[in-house]
Design a protein around this motif. Sequence first.
Motif, short mmCIF file in Angstrom:
data_model
loop_
_atom_site.label_atom_id
_atom_site.label_comp_id
_atom_site.label_asym_id
_atom_site.label_seq_id
_atom_site.Cartn_x
_atom_site.Cartn_y
_atom_site.Cartn_z
N LEU A 145 8.37 0.57 0.66
CA LEU A 145 8.71 0.09 -0.68
C LEU A 145 8.39 1.13 -1.75
O LEU A 145 7.56 2.01 -1.57
N ASP A 146 9.07 1.01 -2.87
CA ASP A 146 8.82 1.82 -4.05
C ASP A 146 7.59 1.26 -4.74
O ASP A 146 7.58 0.11 -5.20
N GLY A 147 6.54 2.07 -4.83
CA GLY A 147 5.27 1.58 -5.36
C GLY A 147 5.32 1.17 -6.81
O GLY A 147 4.43 0.44 -7.29
N GLU A 148 6.33 1.61 -7.57
CA GLU A 148 6.42 1.24 -8.98
C GLU A 148 6.78 -0.24 -9.15
O GLU A 148 6.50 -0.83 -10.19
N GLY A 149 7.40 -0.84 -8.14
CA GLY A 149 7.71 -2.26 -8.20
C GLY A 149 6.49 -3.10 -7.86
O GLY A 149 5.73 -2.76 -6.95
N ALA A 150 6.26 -4.18 -8.59
CA ALA A 150 5.10 -5.04 -8.32
C ALA A 150 5.17 -5.57 -6.90
O ALA A 150 6.21 -6.08 -6.47
N HIS A 151 4.06 -5.45 -6.16
CA HIS A 151 4.08 -5.89 -4.76
C HIS A 151 2.71 -6.38 -4.34
O HIS A 151 1.69 -6.01 -4.91
N GLY A 152 2.71 -7.24 -3.34
CA GLY A 152 1.47 -7.80 -2.82
C GLY A 152 1.74 -9.04 -2.00
O GLY A 152 2.88 -9.55 -1.95
N PRO A 153 0.71 -9.61 -1.33
CA PRO A 153 0.88 -10.81 -0.53
C PRO A 153 1.30 -12.00 -1.40
O PRO A 153 0.79 -12.18 -2.50
N VAL A 154 2.22 -12.80 -0.89
CA VAL A 154 2.65 -14.02 -1.57
C VAL A 154 2.07 -15.24 -0.88
O VAL A 154 1.63 -16.19 -1.53
N ASP A 155 2.04 -15.22 0.45
CA ASP A 155 1.46 -16.32 1.21
C ASP A 155 0.89 -15.77 2.51
O ASP A 155 1.55 -14.99 3.20
N LEU A 156 -0.34 -16.16 2.84
CA LEU A 156 -0.97 -15.75 4.09
C LEU A 156 -0.66 -16.82 5.12
O LEU A 156 -1.28 -17.88 5.16
N VAL A 157 0.31 -16.55 5.97
CA VAL A 157 0.87 -17.56 6.87
C VAL A 157 -0.01 -17.78 8.08
O VAL A 157 -0.25 -18.92 8.50
N ASP A 158 -0.51 -16.71 8.69
CA ASP A 158 -1.30 -16.82 9.92
C ASP A 158 -2.48 -15.86 9.84
O ASP A 158 -2.31 -14.64 9.95
N LEU A 159 -3.67 -16.41 9.62
CA LEU A 159 -4.89 -15.60 9.49
C LEU A 159 -5.58 -15.44 10.85
O LEU A 159 -5.45 -16.30 11.72
#
Length: 216
Positions: A187-201
């Motif tokens: 991904l292009d690091g300038e775009g906001a990014h991160g976890p949205v939902d932790l499905v399987d921990l």
Amino acid sequence: MGEDTNALLRNVGTARDRPADEPIETLELEAAIARNVRELRHQRGLSVTDLAAQVGISKAMLSKIENAQTSCSLSTLSLLAKGLDIPVTSLFRGADAERPASYVKAGRGTPIVRSGSQVGHDYKLLGSLRGEHRRLECLLVTLTAKSQTYPLFQHPGTEFIYMLEGAMDYGHGRGVYRLKPGDALILDGEGAHGPVDLVDLPIRFLSVIAFPDGTK
């Protein structure tokens, strides 16, 4: 591997089989000669055919030299230097340069604090390397607990994520990607990014960031 892929790999570096008893220094010397010949040819605006004729060797031989697929004899080095009107030593430029590497044994990564640390996310720096043109940073990220909020990151450069364990939905800009073990995301690091939902921990993934020129 198809012809198109092979051509792409040849355009960005050199690759060859090396006998187990051949010193790595030999390959480094051949790579330096290949790089210098190719750069000198480009500077002069010559094609492989043009330079081969100018130097007095075959087009096939010159192609092998530029791809570090052959060892140059002293006579060939002399022809190259004479044809390019340079000292022979110019062909070896950079062969003795130190090339850095970063080695971290299993479990020895350096813990670091990021914006997700306060919600139980664990970040370990596996290595950071500053090359001639950019800085590379490698993280092992472990997520063990769900939270009401998740961190969003933005930074210069390009990030590569490779899933090792668990499953999560990972957002980037307007897109959301379900990542499972073996999945990869660039991904292009300038775009906001991160976890949205932790499905399987628990979740573990590698994050490799290539920062551009001039990034501190």
